[in-house]
Design an enzyme around this catalytic site. Structure first.
Site, PDB file in Angstrom:
ATOM      1  N   LYS A  66       1.246  -0.877   0.150  1.00 46.72           N
ATOM      2  CA  LYS A  66      -0.298  -0.004   0.181  1.00 46.72           C
ATOM      3  C   LYS A  66       0.572   1.460   0.151  1.00 46.72           C
ATOM      4  O   LYS A  66       0.361   1.730  -0.933  1.00 46.72           O
ATOM      5  CB  LYS A  66      -1.326   0.092   1.348  1.00 46.72           C
ATOM      6  CG  LYS A  66      -2.022  -1.633   1.125  1.00 46.72           C
ATOM      7  CD  LYS A  66      -2.585  -1.433   2.596  1.00 46.72           C
ATOM      8  CE  LYS A  66      -3.821  -2.643   2.209  1.00 46.72           C
ATOM      9  NZ  LYS A  66      -4.798  -3.064   3.243  1.00 46.72           N
ATOM     10  N   GLN A 110      -4.860  -1.117   9.556  1.00 46.87           N
ATOM     11  CA  GLN A 110      -4.347  -2.355   8.611  1.00 46.87           C
ATOM     12  C   GLN A 110      -5.436  -3.737  10.073  1.00 46.87           C
ATOM     13  O   GLN A 110      -4.787  -3.889  11.217  1.00 46.87           O
ATOM     14  CB  GLN A 110      -2.706  -3.121   8.933  1.00 46.87           C
ATOM     15  CG  GLN A 110      -3.172  -4.794   8.021  1.00 46.87           C
ATOM     16  CD  GLN A 110      -3.167  -4.230   6.703  1.00 46.87           C
ATOM     17  OE1 GLN A 110      -3.133  -2.965   6.168  1.00 46.87           O
ATOM     18  NE2 GLN A 110      -3.738  -5.297   6.091  1.00 46.87           N
ATOM     19  N   ASP A 135     -11.061   2.928   3.859  1.00 50.98           N
ATOM     20  CA  ASP A 135     -11.820   1.318   4.313  1.00 50.98           C
ATOM     21  C   ASP A 135     -13.117   1.600   4.319  1.00 50.98           C
ATOM     22  O   ASP A 135     -13.287   0.002   3.414  1.00 50.98           O
ATOM     23  CB  ASP A 135     -10.916   0.829   5.256  1.00 50.98           C
ATOM     24  CG  ASP A 135      -9.407  -0.438   5.267  1.00 50.98           C
ATOM     25  OD1 ASP A 135      -9.255  -0.397   3.384  1.00 50.98           O
ATOM     26  OD2 ASP A 135      -8.924  -0.275   5.848  1.00 50.98           O
TER      27      ASP A 135
HETATM   28  N1  LIG Z   1      -7.479  -2.118   7.227  1.00 53.19           N
HETATM   29  C1  LIG Z   1      -7.423  -3.319   6.204  1.00 53.19           C
HETATM   30  N2  LIG Z   1      -8.253  -2.887   5.046  1.00 53.19           N
HETATM   31  C2  LIG Z   1      -7.326  -4.020   3.794  1.00 53.19           C
HETATM   32  O1  LIG Z   1      -7.545  -3.977   2.623  1.00 53.19           O
HETATM   33  C3  LIG Z   1      -6.880  -5.249   5.001  1.00 53.19           C
HETATM   34  C4  LIG Z   1      -6.511  -5.202   5.923  1.00 53.19           C
HETATM   35  N3  LIG Z   1      -7.283  -4.289   6.793  1.00 53.19           N
HETATM   36  N4  LIG Z   1      -6.151  -6.804   6.431  1.00 53.19           N
HETATM   37  C5  LIG Z   1      -6.150  -7.446   5.183  1.00 53.19           C
HETATM   38  C6  LIG Z   1      -6.806  -7.628   4.168  1.00 53.19           C
HETATM   39  C7  LIG Z   1      -6.319  -8.292   2.686  1.00 53.19           C
HETATM   40  N5  LIG Z   1      -5.505  -7.106   2.336  1.00 53.19           N
HETATM   41  C8  LIG Z   1      -4.667  -7.649   0.830  1.00 53.19           C
HETATM   42  C9  LIG Z   1      -4.268  -6.736  -0.074  1.00 53.19           C
HETATM   43  C10 LIG Z   1      -3.880  -6.533  -1.348  1.00 53.19           C
HETATM   44  C11 LIG Z   1      -2.879  -7.605  -1.168  1.00 53.19           C
HETATM   45  C12 LIG Z   1      -2.727  -8.092  -2.792  1.00 53.19           C
HETATM   46  O2  LIG Z   1      -2.200  -7.163  -4.136  1.00 53.19           O
HETATM   47  N6  LIG Z   1      -2.184  -9.888  -3.436  1.00 53.19           N
HETATM   48  C13 LIG Z   1      -1.635  -9.767  -4.265  1.00 53.19           C
HETATM   49  C14 LIG Z   1      -0.639 -10.785  -4.351  1.00 53.19           C
HETATM   50  C15 LIG Z   1       0.881 -10.679  -2.827  1.00 53.19           C
HETATM   51  C16 LIG Z   1       1.687 -11.200  -3.036  1.00 53.19           C
HETATM   52  O3  LIG Z   1       2.167 -11.437  -4.175  1.00 53.19           O
HETATM   53  O4  LIG Z   1       2.212 -11.695  -1.920  1.00 53.19           O
HETATM   54  C17 LIG Z   1      -2.574 -10.563  -5.426  1.00 53.19           C
HETATM   55  O5  LIG Z   1      -3.139 -11.014  -5.552  1.00 53.19           O
HETATM   56  O6  LIG Z   1      -1.828 -10.472  -6.304  1.00 53.19           O
HETATM   57  C18 LIG Z   1      -4.028  -8.898  -0.792  1.00 53.19           C
HETATM   58  C19 LIG Z   1      -5.093  -8.827   0.008  1.00 53.19           C
HETATM   59  C20 LIG Z   1      -5.993  -6.019   2.347  1.00 53.19           C
HETATM   60  N7  LIG Z   1      -6.108  -6.332   3.283  1.00 53.19           N
END
Ligand SMILES: Nc1nc(=O)c2c([nH]1)NC[C@@H]1CN(c3ccc(C(=O)N[C@@H](CCC(=O)O)C(=O)O)cc3)C=[N+]21
Length: 294
Positions: free
Chosen positions: A53, A97, A120
């Protein structure tokens, strides 16, 4: 064979549109959007998401305000930090987060975030508005918004379709169901106490999988031509990788892509779009604030 929805590419397109708008704001008002990213403790997954982020902010010219607090921080201290960010005119969005350590009441903290900065979309009032007909929250939660954006940009009709959401979490399953309902789908939620989920999923024109169970949804569960949005990001052991793990979705992609009409991959599907929706919400919040105060 299904059309594979390239979330990474769509995310990139939207990010460059956001970067252009950031540029315009900067030229017109001498101000850029600011996003506070608050992390408590040092969970590896949280650190990795927060890192993505903050990096995305930097790439788009958005200021990121990094707040890193120790695992043992008190709830009162965390709330004090949130209040300071609420009062900071250069901060237009606040993200705390999740998950937070067990000694902290998440809802209590999220309720303290100013509604105008709740990028969020997790403030209970924003969720309440999401649930009401004819009302809209100031910000839509990022992952559900990402799912609908991917469907819409792929040309999938939602209105009048049978949609099944697998999972009922506060941050994905529940709000995704509400968004689909607002978009005039007929929505069914499948969860851990649902008997024979496969028979319900087989009827679905649209599936949003957010159960957090690796490859739970099999190819034989998919209605031919259905649109499958896979929110799962499950780390499974993989000794052939340097990291020791790889990410898999809640859907068995190999199998399901033979039957589905559209499908999102993991990684490279919903994930990159989630981060992009956060940046988009921050831009919208900043535009609102900056235009009102100039
Ligand atoms: N307040 C809060 N807001 C959130 O938006 C929030 C949170 N807490 N807690 C956890 C979850 C999880 N989450 C993700 C964000 C990006 C990927 C993402 O970009 N994933 C990549 C892969 C990244 C990698 O390779 O590790 C993909 O799917 O291509 C995944 C999961 C947001 N979250």
């Amino acid at each position: 064979m299904a059309t594979v929805i390239d979330g990474k590419a769509v995310a990139q397109t939207i990010r460059s549109e956001i970067a252009d708008e950031v540029q315009l704001l900067s030229q017109k008002y001498g101000k850029v959007p600011g996003l506070a990213v608050v992390i408590v403790g040092h969970r590896k997954d949280s650190q990795s998401y927060v890192g993505m982020k903050r990096k995305a902010c930097a790439e788009l010219g958005i200021n990121s305000f990094d707040v890193d607090l120790p695992e043992q921080v008190s709830q009162a201290e965390l709330i004090k930090q949130v209040h300071e960010l609420n009062a900071n005119p250069d901060v237009h969005g606040i993200l705390v987060q999740l998950p937070l350590p067990k000694h902290i009441n998440e809802e209590k903290v999220l309720t303290e975030i100013s509604l105008e900065k709740d990028v969020d979309g997790f403030h209970p009032l924003n969720i309440g508005k999401l649930a009401m007909k004819g009302r809209d929250p100031l910000f839509l939660p990022c992952t559900p918004k990402a799912c609908l954006e991917l469907l819409q940009r792929s040309g999938v009709t939602i209105k009048g379709k049978k949609a099944v959401v697998v999972g009922r979490s506060n941050i994905v399953g529940l709000p995704a169901s509400l968004l689909l309902l607002k978009a005039d789908a007929t929505v069914t939620i499948v969860h851990s106490h649902t008997s024979q989920p496969e028979s319900i999923i087989r009827e679905a024109d649209i599936v949003i999988a957010a159960a957090g169970q690796p490859k739970m949804i099999k190819g034989s569960w998919i209605k031919p031509g259905a649109a499958i949005i896979d929110v799962g990001t499950n780390a499974v052991d993989d000794s052939t990788r340097k990291s020791g793990y790889r990410l898999v979705g809640d859907v068995d992609f190999e199998e399901a892509s033979k039957t589905a009409g559209w499908i999102t991959p993991v990684p490279g599907g919903v994930g990159p779009m989630t981060v992009t929706m956060l940046l988009k919400n921050t831009l919208e919040g900043a535009k609102c604030y900056i235009e009102q105060n100039n």
